[in-house]
Design a protein around this motif. Structure first.
Motif, PDB file in Angstrom:
ATOM      1  N   TRP A 112      43.997  30.473  41.649  1.00 41.54           N
ATOM      2  CA  TRP A 112      42.569  31.529  42.090  1.00 41.54           C
ATOM      3  C   TRP A 112      43.213  31.587  43.469  1.00 41.54           C
ATOM      4  O   TRP A 112      42.386  32.786  44.345  1.00 41.54           O
ATOM      5  N   CYS A 115      45.624  34.600  43.579  1.00 42.56           N
ATOM      6  CA  CYS A 115      44.555  35.864  43.514  1.00 42.56           C
ATOM      7  C   CYS A 115      44.250  35.882  44.246  1.00 42.56           C
ATOM      8  O   CYS A 115      43.639  37.443  45.239  1.00 42.56           O
ATOM      9  N   ARG A 116      43.285  34.939  45.249  1.00 44.65           N
ATOM     10  CA  ARG A 116      42.926  35.184  46.813  1.00 44.65           C
ATOM     11  C   ARG A 116      43.830  36.278  47.791  1.00 44.65           C
ATOM     12  O   ARG A 116      43.532  37.244  48.546  1.00 44.65           O
ATOM     13  N   ILE A 120      42.769  39.846  43.817  1.00 44.93           N
ATOM     14  CA  ILE A 120      43.236  40.632  42.707  1.00 44.93           C
ATOM     15  C   ILE A 120      41.308  39.238  41.952  1.00 44.93           C
ATOM     16  O   ILE A 120      41.534  38.131  42.558  1.00 44.93           O
ATOM     17  N   PRO A 121      40.491  39.869  41.713  1.00 44.27           N
ATOM     18  CA  PRO A 121      39.455  38.693  40.978  1.00 44.27           C
ATOM     19  C   PRO A 121      40.190  37.797  39.948  1.00 44.27           C
ATOM     20  O   PRO A 121      40.643  38.535  38.951  1.00 44.27           O
ATOM     21  N   LEU A 122      39.575  36.276  39.933  1.00 41.69           N
ATOM     22  CA  LEU A 122      39.933  35.385  39.468  1.00 41.69           C
ATOM     23  C   LEU A 122      40.144  35.934  37.646  1.00 41.69           C
ATOM     24  O   LEU A 122      40.652  35.459  36.485  1.00 41.69           O
ATOM     25  N   TYR A 125      42.224  38.517  35.941  1.00 38.60           N
ATOM     26  CA  TYR A 125      43.309  38.170  35.577  1.00 38.60           C
ATOM     27  C   TYR A 125      43.669  36.982  35.050  1.00 38.60           C
ATOM     28  O   TYR A 125      44.425  35.831  33.670  1.00 38.60           O
ATOM     29  N   HIS A 205      35.932  40.912  32.561  1.00 36.59           N
ATOM     30  CA  HIS A 205      35.186  39.067  33.416  1.00 36.59           C
ATOM     31  C   HIS A 205      35.761  38.045  33.468  1.00 36.59           C
ATOM     32  O   HIS A 205      33.922  37.114  33.327  1.00 36.59           O
ATOM     33  N   SER A 258      27.542  35.864  30.961  1.00 37.29           N
ATOM     34  CA  SER A 258      28.945  37.049  31.394  1.00 37.29           C
ATOM     35  C   SER A 258      28.375  38.337  30.927  1.00 37.29           C
ATOM     36  O   SER A 258      28.349  39.366  31.109  1.00 37.29           O
ATOM     37  N   GLU A 266      36.156  44.826  33.008  1.00 38.26           N
ATOM     38  CA  GLU A 266      36.730  45.800  34.694  1.00 38.26           C
ATOM     39  C   GLU A 266      37.643  46.825  34.742  1.00 38.26           C
ATOM     40  O   GLU A 266      38.268  47.452  33.732  1.00 38.26           O
ATOM     41  N   VAL A 269      41.267  46.433  38.375  1.00 33.60           N
ATOM     42  CA  VAL A 269      41.847  44.771  38.164  1.00 33.60           C
ATOM     43  C   VAL A 269      43.018  44.922  39.836  1.00 33.60           C
ATOM     44  O   VAL A 269      43.006  43.335  39.893  1.00 33.60           O
ATOM     45  N   GLU A 270      43.564  45.894  40.009  1.00 37.01           N
ATOM     46  CA  GLU A 270      44.448  46.018  41.048  1.00 37.01           C
ATOM     47  C   GLU A 270      44.533  46.611  41.729  1.00 37.01           C
ATOM     48  O   GLU A 270      45.211  47.344  41.617  1.00 37.01           O
TER      49      GLU A 270
END
Length: 386
Positions: A112, A115-116, A120-122, A125, A205, A258, A266, A269-270
């Motif tokens: 996390w 990614c932060r 990037i969304p955890l 990843y 997700h 979810s 998604e 993603v990046e």
């Protein structure tokens, strides 16, 4: 002699001079590298940039190792903080003792953070890394084989694991269920399941990661039940069995919730990966266009030079138009036109210099001088009427 069993290594460490090379550590390291490699391939397929998984793993792996060790020490504290325990042995990770639950939990904290820092969304990843984690666990479990630990109940099946006796730690020799092998094969099946489901249902997700967790827990529950090593029990079940059941329920719950809140996968993603890829493609395209333009200009320049040479040759061979019109010029011996008038003019100017000034004036103005000598009346009467 009965050969129907899996032998255990006589030693789990080889000394290269003063440096110990431990089989347990090698299995963990190889598992990490394979997991990151597969995670990177899946991340690129999802639209991410190559190398991002490894950059974030720099945060996740150390956190995971610390978390795995903490879980083991907390749930099996007697050898370290119990009677006759050795607290410093809690730092001897190479001797074994990493709890997967703590490794995944604290490793997620490290991921996390990574990614932060990269924006990037955890969950995305984690989805990319899920099958690689399962394969990494499958490889890492062979470290228990090197340490002759975490085996199951006694058995005489052909694939039984032979364990040597060690009175110092209270280990009794014999043949036991190779629970490390069961879990290794189960993890490979989990990885195959996640890869298949991800392609079939386009999981996103965090749902691919949740499927990995749920599938692993389902296998860990029955494998854990077969083990005979010391462990804490709650209501007759080993602590890790309860942990597997609780985490399994949480993972299934996440899958259901979810899927309703964020169906599909998604799209991005990046964000920076697509911009960088577009810039690279644009740069290559510009180079190709510039090269084509340069080639065209070079061809045109060569054609212009050839045309100029041809025109010069034609001008040298073709006689001048003045020669054809009879203006007194003649072609020279080399085919070019030579003019004679300038030479004649030069001779005339030299003869003019030799003559006296008065003779020149009389030759050129005789009539005006005679008119001036006549009386005014005689000249005007012949031309003017009264």
């Amino acid at each position: 002699m009965d050969l129907a069993f899996i032998p255990s290594p006589s030693v789990g460490v080889v000394h290269l001079g003063p440096i110990p090379l431990r089989g347990y550590a090698f299995c963990i390291i190889i598992g990490v590298f394979v997991g990151v490699w597969l995670g990177n391939k899946r991340w690129v397929q999802r639209g991410g940039r190559s190398g991002t998984v490894a950059d974030i793993a720099v945060w996740a792996v150390p956190f995971g190792l610390v978390g795995g060790r903490l879980y083991h020490v907390i749930t099996t504290y007697e050898p370290y903080f119990g009677p006759n325990g050795h607290p410093l042995d809690a730092f001897k990770v190479w001797e074994g003792g990493l709890g997967i639950w703590g490794a995944v939990a604290l490793g997620a904290v490290g991921a996390w953070i990574g990614c932060r820092r990269r924006g990037i969304p955890l969950p995305a990843y984690a989805d990319a890394l899920a099958p690689g984690l399962a394969i990494g666990q499958a490889i890492g479990r062979w470290g228990n084989w090197f340490n002759q630990e975490l085996y199951g109940k006694p058995t005489d099946v052909p694939w039984a694991l032979q364990i040597s006796s060690d009175p110092a730690i209270g280990r009794i020799g014999g043949t036991y269920h190779p629970t490390f092998l069961y879990e290794s094969l189960w993890c490979l099946g989990v990885a195959a399941l996640v890869i298949w489901a991800d392609k079939r249902f386009r999981l996103g997700h965090g749902r691919a990661f949740a499927l990995y967790v749920a599938a692993y827990c389902a296998g860990r529950a029955w494998i854990e039940y077969m083990r005979v090593d010391e462990a804490h029990h709650i209501l007759g079940l080993r602590l890790n069995v309860w942990t597997a059941l609780i985490v399994f329920v949480l993972a299934i719950g996440y899958l259901v919730v979810s899927a309703k809140k964020a169906p599909g996968r998604e799209a991005v993603v990046e964000p920076g990966a697509q911009l960088a890829e577009g810039a690279d493609e644009g740069g290559e395209g510009a180079k190709g266009v510039d090269g084509a333009k340069g080639a065209d200009n070079a061809d045109k320049g060569a054609d212009s030079v050839d045309d100029a040479d041809a025109d010069a040759d034609a001008a040298a061979v073709k006689p001048s138009p003045t020669a054809a019109s009879g203006d007194g010029t003649e072609p020279g011996a080399d085919g070019t036109v030579q003019a004679e008038e300038p030479a004649k003019s030069a001779k005339s100017s030299e003869s003019a210099k030799d003559e006296p000034a008065g003779e020149k004036a009389g030759d050129t103005a005789d009539a005006p001088a005679a008119d001036a000598a006549k009386p005014a009346g005689s000249g005007s009467g012949s031309t003017k009427k009264s």
